[in-house]
Design an enzyme around this catalytic site. Structure first.
Site, PDB file in Angstrom:
ATOM      1  N   HIS A 120       0.827  -1.215   0.000  1.00  0.00           N
ATOM      2  CA  HIS A 120       0.000   0.000   0.000  1.00  0.00           C
ATOM      3  C   HIS A 120       0.861   1.264   0.000  1.00  0.00           C
ATOM      4  O   HIS A 120       0.387   2.333   0.351  1.00  0.00           O
ATOM      5  CB  HIS A 120      -0.901   0.031   1.238  1.00  0.00           C
TER       6      HIS A 120
ATOM      7  N   HIS B 226      -6.814  -4.713  -0.925  1.00  0.00           N
ATOM      8  CA  HIS B 226      -6.010  -5.933  -1.015  1.00  0.00           C
ATOM      9  C   HIS B 226      -6.452  -6.749  -2.211  1.00  0.00           C
ATOM     10  O   HIS B 226      -6.267  -7.959  -2.250  1.00  0.00           O
ATOM     11  CB  HIS B 226      -6.156  -6.780   0.244  1.00  0.00           C
TER      12      HIS B 226
END
Ligand SMILES: Nc1ncnc2c1ncn2[C@@H]1O[C@H](COP(=O)(O)OP(=O)(O)O)[C@@H](O)[C@H]1O
Ligand SMILES: Nc1ncnc2c1ncn2[C@@H]1O[C@H](COP(=O)(O)OP(=O)(O)O)[C@@H](O)[C@H]1O
Ligand SMILES: [Mg+2]
Ligand SMILES: [Mg+2]
Ligand SMILES: [Mg+2]
Ligand SMILES: [Mg+2]
Lengths: 213, 332, 332, 213
Positions: B56, B218
């Site tokens: 991320h 995700h």
């Protein structure tokens, strides 16, 4: 069950998970984030290494070490859940180099309780619990029947547990997930087999394989 | 899978090697896998710790520094960090004033941070927590693990970080973080799935004319799959979802984060921002502050998320406070 | 083609609408298609102007502001701006001290800026030019249009911009820009092609196991196509090409730009940076300053470029000088 | 050639370019940056609009306006090159509502010279020049033969120019580019047809079509 058998179980489980890692990840891709096989393989690989480098003096110590290793190497949802379960199993066992099938069965249930306490999942939520719970129930039922066997019924109970876990895995397919990442999908989680339940089945199948006479 | 990597297992570690080389002002502990402000622990300052799966970036390690995080705990790709890491971070930054965990609401993150909090308490470190759950694509009900933590995480880190830098105590910093989270809502749309190095293949499949609406960071599939729409319509549906969950009255201020998920070019993010700005203006909402760029990403996913945070003067003041981190820097 | 757009023809214009909404500190003229510092023209300050095809964001509009550009002229995607635009920018920023064009060396850019320079001269505006041609993937010979301008452009804009901000005159600013260009070399590798909105399909095709070595930032195919290699080997081949063209002696300082081409996640850029840092250290080169991120991009291309600029104390001082633009900000 | 025919030529060219824009862009994708069709189409669309909104009083003014429009609307390499060529053509023509085929031919050559001066390309560099130069040579040669035709040889010269341009386009295929973006490819530019030469052929073909009796 003695220390060697305890280690053999975890080794067999590590082999099964390594062999099925891609499959577990594929299942997780459908309703999660594509890492369950990678996580479990990293964890059980580390367990193998930890056990190879340690000489636990009791059966309980084998599982406590394995559980702690999972907690500190896996991360994600499965690390704390399986780690806590194995730790609780280890801690619940009587001290000593051998435990009987009944004590081991009680330990498995203690592991389940720890996992449920941590994760808060109920049966039918499409999680590890859906394979683990029927497995320990079947274990106990088989033990009542086979307690007089030469090995105290361990092999038969383990076989029953593995079969029940497999059935539990299949039963996750039509469920809508209510815990973990799959729950974000709502109804779209229906129709997919739960990865965590699947790895639980692999672990109980490894128990059956390792204890088979 | 096409990536600039050496081996899937080494990605997180080797990226940390690069982070350490690029930012000597950070302490990168490759053993414990934590990233710490070079000047931590600082007497009288509560330690702000966040972490989560890698993939991320710049979240979280890119936000370690003055005015933001004291430490970040990067887990494996898309896998929350382990309790040991988080404990190591707490030990590295606690100066006796306690630490605040900023935790994205995912089962794994919550459990690992919780275990770390217990371990930290055992070591005499006071731990408070902020749970971030801003992603309104997920229904917040007993039928789910609750809303996910996404874009608002960086707003929480910035604003709580500013208060911590000013000397706010652990309770106030955690309460402020929680307040920012409660004021924030996010929603994401993906044009392509992402591929984790370990899996080597995309997490889901999308047709050449499809988009995933309400996707997770995700690569979790979203609320639904739809035919690709013009940017204007995507903006409209996104903002509707956000304002339905967390309404903002006309005349109120907002901080807006127009975020790319990793593989979306800046030209598209600005185009989208123009759409959102127009829609918010029509709704009478005043965009007091904005950020356009890649802040909370999902590896190589082409996609975007919008985060809207209802802001009051205190939040704006802390937003404007100096920050010096690899990925966010102003006022110094 | 999957993009957050409304219509291929409107992309540049609508992205400028978003830029204007996000950055009230800039003056965005949608009619002339130019982006200007709000405080331009500033008495006594030479006006720094750059521009080029859109699709390389944040270059150039993201670098307009204090300490960097006075104006940017974004052309259509991958198409140099037209003379009228560049003339309008010159009129908007010239305060009598003249302007400096920063031009990437492409046939179209050179011709359009040249025509604009003539038009500006007709209007009494003194124009100096810096031609950026840092891409060592192209041989610099009479057999080619010469080396392309790529990553070094932002170094030239930053360093020349700092001198202009300090009050340097047009001749010195242009000379400094040229010096930065001469000290810089870049090389790029792509894992995927990019797709322009207007064309709607990728500019070239690459197999699932191939990379394009020496690719251009407009999706121009590169020097050669090769099997994808580990990041370490890609870094080695990239740095060899750079140092072969512009050697740096052991003990010298360098500014290093580890640049993503648009769709490459930051985690990979940091991993690559770690490789480059190790290789440069082995060569005895000191990385005095670095940037890791998406600065000179190529739409949705997955790829990276490395730019190495041999630096002396003056360049480092000007690099460190305050800058406040949408995409680069420090010291203020 | 009168004002109406000058406009008709540019209109026909705009149609041809619109129809072939994808093809031009595809050619540019192979050895450039995938925008030549888009650029030319934007430019000639703007020329069409500009001419529709203006009433040029002479043939030269038509081309000067068209050239200026290309310069200010296209950008890239092709904008200044074609724009300068058309401007030079326009400026070289004698004032008035009509010019003869010879003056027009001289104007075409003046356009070529302006384009070569700006771009610096020599024949064989795989550029616009490789279609433009043979086209004006063929135009002049045909004019010498057909100067006595009813239209002063314009139609025949235009046809010859278009044919020579087509031949020039084909001849770009085996060339290695030495100018423009394609030159970056070095030997890899060999085997591809040049986009700019191709658009030049379209423009000369449009001239042949517009002047055909
Ligand atoms: N609260 C929970 N209780 C029990 N099992 C859970 C819970 N949440 C998730 N799981 C199990 O964890 C599995 C996913 O594990 P894994 O992919 O390793 O972690 P993560 O979801 O963090 O990526 C799910 O398939 C599910 O069986
Ligand atoms: N120096 C030059 N002289 C003549 N023609 C050129 C020159 N450079 C490029 N060209 C022509 O321009 C064409 C490309 O035009 P276009 O794609 O519109 O511009 P760009 O290359 O800027 O994207 C090439 O195919 C070539 O024929
Ligand atoms: Mg998972
Ligand atoms: Mg995970
Ligand atoms: Mg172009
Ligand atoms: Mg082109």
């Amino acid at each position: 069950m003695d220390v060697a058998l305890a280690k053999a179980w975890l080794d067999t489980a590590a082999d099964a998970i390594a062999a099925q890692a891609d499959q577990l990840t594929t299942l997780d891709a459908a309703i999660g984030d594509s890492d369950h096989g990678v996580n479990m393989n990293r964890g059980f690989g580390a367990v193998r290494t930890a056990l190879a480098g340690a000489a636990p003096d009791g059966v309980g110590a084998v599982f406590t070490l394995a559980g702690s290793t999972l907690v500190s190497k896996v991360g994600g949802a499965s690390g704390p859940l399986y780690g806590s379960a194995l730790r609780a199993l280890g801690k619940s066992l009587p001290e000593g180099p051998e435990v009987d099938a009944a004590a081991f069965g009680a330990g498995l249930r203690a592991g389940l309780e720890a996992l449920r306490k941590l994760g808060g999942a109920a049966p039918g939520d499409k999680t590890i619990v859906d394979a683990y719970l029927p497995a320990v129930d079947a274990y106990d039922a088989a033990l009542r029947q086979h307690g007089g066997d030469r090995d105290g019924g361990l092999a038969a109970a383990a076989r029953a547990a593995a079969e029940a876990a497999a059935e539990g895995v299949r039963a996750t397919v039509p469920l809508q997930a209510r815990k973990g990442r799959a729950s974000y999908l709502g109804e779209r989680s229906i129709g997919h087999q739960d990865p965590g339940a699947t790895s639980t089945w692999l672990i109980f199948q490894a128990l059956a394989d390792a204890t088979a006479p | 899978m096409k990536k600039f990597i050496n081996h899937p297992d080494a990605v997180v570690r080797e990226a940390l090697v690069g982070l350490a080389a690029a930012h000597p002002e950070l302490r990168v502990d490759l053993e414990q896998q934590i990233v710490v402000r070079a000047d931590a622990p600082r007497a009288g300052k509560v330690g702000l710790i966040s972490g989560g799966g890698s993939g991320h970036e710049p979240l979280h390690a890119g936000f370690v520094g003055l005015g933001m995080l004291d430490a970040a705990c990067p887990g494996e790709v898309f896998t929350s960090p382990v309790p040991d890491q988080i404990l190591a971070a707490a030990k590295a930054v606690d100066a006796g004033s306690g630490v605040v965990h900023i935790v994205k609401n995912y089962t794994g993150d919550v459990m690992n941070f919780q275990m770390a909090a217990e371990l930290s308490a055992d070591e005499g470190i006071e731990v408070h927590s902020v749970l971030v759950d801003d992603d309104v694509a997920v229904e917040d009900s007993t039928w789910t693990a609750g809303r996910r933590g996404t874009g608002a995480t960086m707003l929480v880190e910035k604003i709580a970080g500013a208060l911590a830098e000013e000397g706010g105590d652990a309770v106030s910093v955690a309460a402020l973080g929680t307040r920012v989270n409660e004021a924030s809502a996010s929603f994401a749309v993906a044009l392509t799935p992402c591929t984790t190095p370990a899996a080597g293949r995309p997490g889901f499949e999308l047709g050449e004319d499809e988009m995933e609406v309400g996707v997770g960071i995700h690569g979790e599939p979203g609320r639904r799959r739809e035919k690709l729409l013009p940017a204007r319509d995507i903006a409209t549906m996104t903002l509707e979802a956000i304002l339905a969950a967390k309404p903002i009255a006309a005349g109120e201020d907002a901080i807006v984060l127009m975020n790319g998920l990793g593989a979306t070019p800046l030209i598209e993010l600005y185009l989208l921002y123009g759409e959102f700005a127009g829609l918010l203006e029509s709704a009478g909402v005043r965009i007091a502050r904005n950020l356009v760029g890649n802040y909370v990403t999902s590896l190589d996913m082409a996609g975007m998320s919008l985060t809207v945070c209802r802001a009051d003067p205190e939040l704006l003041r802390l937003w404007d406070a100096p920050v010096r981190t690899p990925a966010l820097r102003w006022g110094v």
